[in-house]
Design a protein around this motif. Structure first.
Motif, PDB file in Angstrom:
ATOM      1  N   CYS A  53      33.427 -10.748 -49.638  1.00  0.00           N
ATOM      2  CA  CYS A  53      33.163 -12.192 -49.347  1.00  0.00           C
ATOM      3  C   CYS A  53      33.278 -13.017 -50.481  1.00  0.00           C
ATOM      4  CB  CYS A  53      31.731 -12.276 -48.950  1.00  0.00           C
ATOM      5  SG  CYS A  53      30.968 -13.739 -48.394  1.00  0.00           S
ATOM      6  N   CYS A  54      32.651 -12.950 -51.588  1.00  0.00           N
ATOM      7  CA  CYS A  54      32.727 -13.758 -52.617  1.00  0.00           C
ATOM      8  C   CYS A  54      33.836 -13.300 -53.562  1.00  0.00           C
ATOM      9  CB  CYS A  54      31.581 -13.754 -53.413  1.00  0.00           C
ATOM     10  SG  CYS A  54      31.123 -12.430 -54.478  1.00  0.00           S
ATOM     11  N   GLY A  55      34.312 -12.222 -53.468  1.00  0.00           N
ATOM     12  CA  GLY A  55      35.459 -11.896 -54.458  1.00  0.00           C
ATOM     13  C   GLY A  55      34.928 -11.353 -56.035  1.00  0.00           C
ATOM     14  N   LYS A  56      33.687 -11.185 -56.100  1.00  0.00           N
ATOM     15  CA  LYS A  56      33.118 -10.454 -57.354  1.00  0.00           C
ATOM     16  C   LYS A  56      33.275  -8.789 -57.399  1.00  0.00           C
ATOM     17  CE  LYS A  56      29.372 -13.153 -58.425  1.00  0.00           C
ATOM     18  NZ  LYS A  56      28.013 -13.773 -58.008  1.00  0.00           N
ATOM     19  N   GLU A  57      33.524  -8.415 -58.526  1.00  0.00           N
ATOM     20  CA  GLU A  57      33.693  -6.980 -58.727  1.00  0.00           C
ATOM     21  C   GLU A  57      32.516  -6.231 -58.318  1.00  0.00           C
ATOM     22  OE1 GLU A  57      35.353  -6.060 -62.522  1.00  0.00           O
ATOM     23  OE2 GLU A  57      37.065  -6.778 -62.403  1.00  0.00           O
ATOM     24  N   VAL A  58      32.714  -5.085 -57.316  1.00  0.00           N
ATOM     25  CA  VAL A  58      31.568  -4.532 -57.059  1.00  0.00           C
ATOM     26  C   VAL A  58      31.650  -3.084 -57.763  1.00  0.00           C
ATOM     27  CG1 VAL A  58      30.870  -5.532 -55.137  1.00  0.00           C
ATOM     28  CG2 VAL A  58      32.506  -3.813 -54.815  1.00  0.00           C
ATOM     29  N   GLU A  59      30.730  -2.245 -58.103  1.00  0.00           N
ATOM     30  CA  GLU A  59      30.594  -1.080 -58.812  1.00  0.00           C
ATOM     31  C   GLU A  59      31.344   0.156 -58.099  1.00  0.00           C
ATOM     32  OE1 GLU A  59      26.453   0.198 -60.025  1.00  0.00           O
ATOM     33  OE2 GLU A  59      26.159  -1.828 -60.708  1.00  0.00           O
ATOM     34  N   SER A  60      31.249   0.136 -56.788  1.00  0.00           N
ATOM     35  CA  SER A  60      31.948   1.293 -56.158  1.00  0.00           C
ATOM     36  C   SER A  60      32.604   0.734 -54.736  1.00  0.00           C
ATOM     37  CB  SER A  60      30.911   2.204 -56.028  1.00  0.00           C
ATOM     38  OG  SER A  60      30.825   2.823 -54.494  1.00  0.00           O
ATOM     39  N   ASP A  61      33.458   1.616 -54.179  1.00  0.00           N
ATOM     40  CA  ASP A  61      34.135   1.033 -53.030  1.00  0.00           C
ATOM     41  C   ASP A  61      33.354   1.423 -51.850  1.00  0.00           C
ATOM     42  OD1 ASP A  61      34.787   3.678 -53.172  1.00  0.00           O
ATOM     43  OD2 ASP A  61      37.125   2.985 -53.481  1.00  0.00           O
ATOM     44  N   ARG A  62      32.088   1.911 -52.098  1.00  0.00           N
ATOM     45  CA  ARG A  62      31.274   2.221 -50.996  1.00  0.00           C
ATOM     46  C   ARG A  62      30.829   0.885 -50.458  1.00  0.00           C
ATOM     47  NH1 ARG A  62      26.766   4.734 -52.432  1.00  0.00           N
ATOM     48  NH2 ARG A  62      27.186   4.700 -54.540  1.00  0.00           N
ATOM     49  N   PHE A  63      30.725  -0.047 -51.506  1.00  0.00           N
ATOM     50  CA  PHE A  63      30.056  -1.302 -50.877  1.00  0.00           C
ATOM     51  C   PHE A  63      31.156  -2.201 -50.592  1.00  0.00           C
ATOM     52  CE2 PHE A  63      27.463   0.160 -54.603  1.00  0.00           C
ATOM     53  CZ  PHE A  63      26.464   0.642 -53.834  1.00  0.00           C
ATOM     54  N   GLU A  64      30.778  -2.565 -49.499  1.00  0.00           N
ATOM     55  CA  GLU A  64      32.072  -3.867 -48.947  1.00  0.00           C
ATOM     56  C   GLU A  64      31.739  -5.222 -49.567  1.00  0.00           C
ATOM     57  OE1 GLU A  64      33.906  -4.062 -44.645  1.00  0.00           O
ATOM     58  OE2 GLU A  64      31.975  -3.746 -44.508  1.00  0.00           O
ATOM     59  N   TYR A  65      30.199  -5.393 -49.760  1.00  0.00           N
ATOM     60  CA  TYR A  65      29.917  -6.845 -50.267  1.00  0.00           C
ATOM     61  C   TYR A  65      28.897  -6.556 -51.434  1.00  0.00           C
ATOM     62  CZ  TYR A  65      31.362  -8.195 -45.574  1.00  0.00           C
ATOM     63  OH  TYR A  65      32.182  -8.472 -44.420  1.00  0.00           O
ATOM     64  N   CYS A  66      28.935  -7.556 -52.331  1.00  0.00           N
ATOM     65  CA  CYS A  66      27.919  -7.409 -53.331  1.00  0.00           C
ATOM     66  C   CYS A  66      26.742  -7.747 -52.898  1.00  0.00           C
ATOM     67  CB  CYS A  66      28.287  -8.391 -54.339  1.00  0.00           C
ATOM     68  SG  CYS A  66      27.980 -10.288 -54.056  1.00  0.00           S
ATOM     69  N   PHE A  67      25.660  -7.301 -53.918  1.00  0.00           N
ATOM     70  CA  PHE A  67      24.243  -7.534 -53.641  1.00  0.00           C
ATOM     71  C   PHE A  67      23.881  -8.840 -53.005  1.00  0.00           C
ATOM     72  CE2 PHE A  67      19.885  -8.091 -54.925  1.00  0.00           C
ATOM     73  CZ  PHE A  67      19.164  -7.086 -54.164  1.00  0.00           C
ATOM     74  N   ASP A  68      24.411  -9.866 -53.710  1.00  0.00           N
ATOM     75  CA  ASP A  68      24.083 -11.037 -53.378  1.00  0.00           C
ATOM     76  C   ASP A  68      24.673 -11.757 -51.864  1.00  0.00           C
ATOM     77  OD1 ASP A  68      23.396 -13.841 -53.420  1.00  0.00           O
ATOM     78  OD2 ASP A  68      25.474 -14.029 -53.641  1.00  0.00           O
ATOM     79  N   CYS A  69      25.915 -11.224 -51.522  1.00  0.00           N
ATOM     80  CA  CYS A  69      26.367 -11.293 -50.176  1.00  0.00           C
ATOM     81  C   CYS A  69      25.884 -10.660 -49.099  1.00  0.00           C
ATOM     82  CB  CYS A  69      27.980 -11.341 -50.382  1.00  0.00           C
ATOM     83  SG  CYS A  69      28.676 -12.488 -51.342  1.00  0.00           S
ATOM     84  N   SER A  70      25.372  -9.535 -49.596  1.00  0.00           N
ATOM     85  CA  SER A  70      24.683  -8.385 -48.463  1.00  0.00           C
ATOM     86  C   SER A  70      23.334  -9.164 -47.886  1.00  0.00           C
ATOM     87  CB  SER A  70      24.877  -7.021 -48.561  1.00  0.00           C
ATOM     88  OG  SER A  70      24.426  -6.844 -49.864  1.00  0.00           O
ATOM     89  N   ARG A  71      22.809  -9.694 -49.047  1.00  0.00           N
ATOM     90  CA  ARG A  71      21.244 -10.228 -48.737  1.00  0.00           C
ATOM     91  C   ARG A  71      21.381 -11.618 -48.410  1.00  0.00           C
ATOM     92  NH1 ARG A  71      16.824 -10.641 -52.991  1.00  0.00           N
ATOM     93  NH2 ARG A  71      18.199 -12.036 -54.085  1.00  0.00           N
ATOM     94  N   HIS A  72      22.468 -12.218 -48.847  1.00  0.00           N
ATOM     95  CA  HIS A  72      22.455 -13.768 -48.269  1.00  0.00           C
ATOM     96  C   HIS A  72      23.837 -14.037 -47.727  1.00  0.00           C
ATOM     97  CE1 HIS A  72      18.749 -14.666 -50.456  1.00  0.00           C
ATOM     98  NE2 HIS A  72      19.308 -14.320 -51.649  1.00  0.00           N
ATOM     99  N   PRO A  73      24.106 -13.739 -46.642  1.00  0.00           N
ATOM    100  CA  PRO A  73      25.416 -13.816 -45.735  1.00  0.00           C
ATOM    101  C   PRO A  73      25.957 -15.180 -46.120  1.00  0.00           C
ATOM    102  CG  PRO A  73      23.945 -12.683 -44.283  1.00  0.00           C
ATOM    103  CD  PRO A  73      23.250 -13.114 -45.435  1.00  0.00           C
ATOM    104  N   LYS A  74      27.265 -15.333 -46.374  1.00  0.00           N
ATOM    105  CA  LYS A  74      27.757 -16.596 -46.587  1.00  0.00           C
ATOM    106  C   LYS A  74      28.421 -17.193 -45.440  1.00  0.00           C
ATOM    107  CE  LYS A  74      26.782 -16.207 -51.271  1.00  0.00           C
ATOM    108  NZ  LYS A  74      25.748 -15.434 -50.977  1.00  0.00           N
ATOM    109  N   SER A  75      28.704 -18.511 -45.315  1.00  0.00           N
ATOM    110  CA  SER A  75      29.254 -19.115 -44.241  1.00  0.00           C
ATOM    111  C   SER A  75      30.752 -19.195 -44.332  1.00  0.00           C
ATOM    112  CB  SER A  75      28.668 -20.672 -44.072  1.00  0.00           C
ATOM    113  OG  SER A  75      27.272 -20.612 -44.123  1.00  0.00           O
ATOM    114  N   PHE A  76      31.210 -19.079 -45.547  1.00  0.00           N
ATOM    115  CA  PHE A  76      32.794 -19.164 -45.634  1.00  0.00           C
ATOM    116  C   PHE A  76      33.390 -17.525 -45.457  1.00  0.00           C
ATOM    117  CE2 PHE A  76      32.214 -17.075 -49.859  1.00  0.00           C
ATOM    118  CZ  PHE A  76      31.034 -17.641 -50.495  1.00  0.00           C
ATOM    119  N   ARG A  77      34.545 -17.642 -44.993  1.00  0.00           N
ATOM    120  CA  ARG A  77      35.202 -16.260 -44.701  1.00  0.00           C
ATOM    121  C   ARG A  77      35.406 -15.258 -45.834  1.00  0.00           C
ATOM    122  NH1 ARG A  77      38.424 -16.917 -39.659  1.00  0.00           N
ATOM    123  NH2 ARG A  77      36.923 -17.953 -38.261  1.00  0.00           N
TER     124      ARG A  77
END
Ligand code: ZN
Ligand code: ZN
Length: 242
Positions: A53-77
């Motif tokens: 979603c936001c393009g920020k690096e995540v620790e592992s490819d097990r996570f599709e979304y970062c902590f922030d985007c999974s907690r607060h889904p964004k309106s942009f694609r």
């Protein structure tokens, strides 16, 4: 995507006004390059795996979304983010804004088009909208860095730029003390709908830095309320800058 071709006039201008490096501020050698070969290594391109979603690096490819985007889904694609906001990027972005080094944006816009040009064209944005700055800031700074970026990217990819798509209604106070919901609330009051060409369905929003994402989110919500169907983002940097 356009290949930048150097005209005789470009070369002449290059001799009279040598190109300054966006990282060290020195004259770039060899001539014709936009950044010193050593300085480019000080920048940190966003690497896989990154948040879808936001393009920020995540620790592992097990996570599709970062902590922030999974907690607060964004309106942009999706936000396309080029660089981690490290010290070198932070200094460079500050020089653009506060020391009027807008020529540095040549390097960043070209690098962003090289990396994301294809993906952006696939998303088929009708227009590029820069995140607007407040009129008083525009007066003191003389330009809006997001607009300069948008224009360079638009020229490179052949997409129209619509600087009047969004309006900045008021300045925002420093947001450091606020939590994300308060930030968003504040920012939503700071921006307002502008005017878009009839039938605009997809917009690429452009800004220099993505930190908490509140700015992009607030702008996206306004664009959606104006009838836009899909919003993508492009920011040169992503991260908290610490
Ligand atoms: Zn340099
Ligand atoms: Zn994210």
């Amino acid at each position: 995507m356009k290949k930048e071709r150097k005209t005789y006039a470009d070369r002449l201008i290059g001799l009279i006004f040598p190109r300054r490096c966006p990282v060290c501020g020195g004259i770039v050698l060899p001539r014709g390059e936009l950044i010193c070969p050593d300085c480019v290594k000080k920048l940190s391109p966003v690497k896989q795996p990154f948040c879808k979603c936001c393009g920020k690096e995540v620790e592992s490819d097990r996570f599709e979304y970062c902590f922030d985007c999974s907690r607060h889904p964004k309106s942009f694609r999706q936000n396309f983010a080029l660089l981690n906001y490290n010290d070198a990027a932070k200094r460079s972005m500050a020089a653009v804004k506060y020391k009027n080094k807008r020529e540095y944006l040549d390097f960043y816009s070209q690098a962003a088009c090289r990396r994301f040009g294809r993906q952006i064209l696939r998303a088929k944005p009708d227009v590029i909208v820069p995140v607007p700055v407040h009129a008083s800031r525009l007066r003191s700074r003389g330009f809006n860095q997001a607009q300069v970026l948008a224009e360079k990217i638009g020229r490179n990819l052949g997409i129209a730029v619509c600087p009047e798509g969004l309006k900045r209604i008021r300045r925002t106070l420093p947001q450091k003390e606020l939590d994300s919901a308060q930030r968003l609330h504040n920012l939503q009051k700071a921006f307002g709908p502008g005017s878009l060409p009839d039938g605009t369905e997809t917009v690429l929003l452009v800004d220099d830095i993505y930190t908490t994402g509140s700015t992009l989110e607030a702008c996206t919500r306004i664009l959606l309320s104006m009838g836009v169907k899909a919003v993508y983002g492009l920011t040169i940097c992503v991260g908290r800058g610490v």
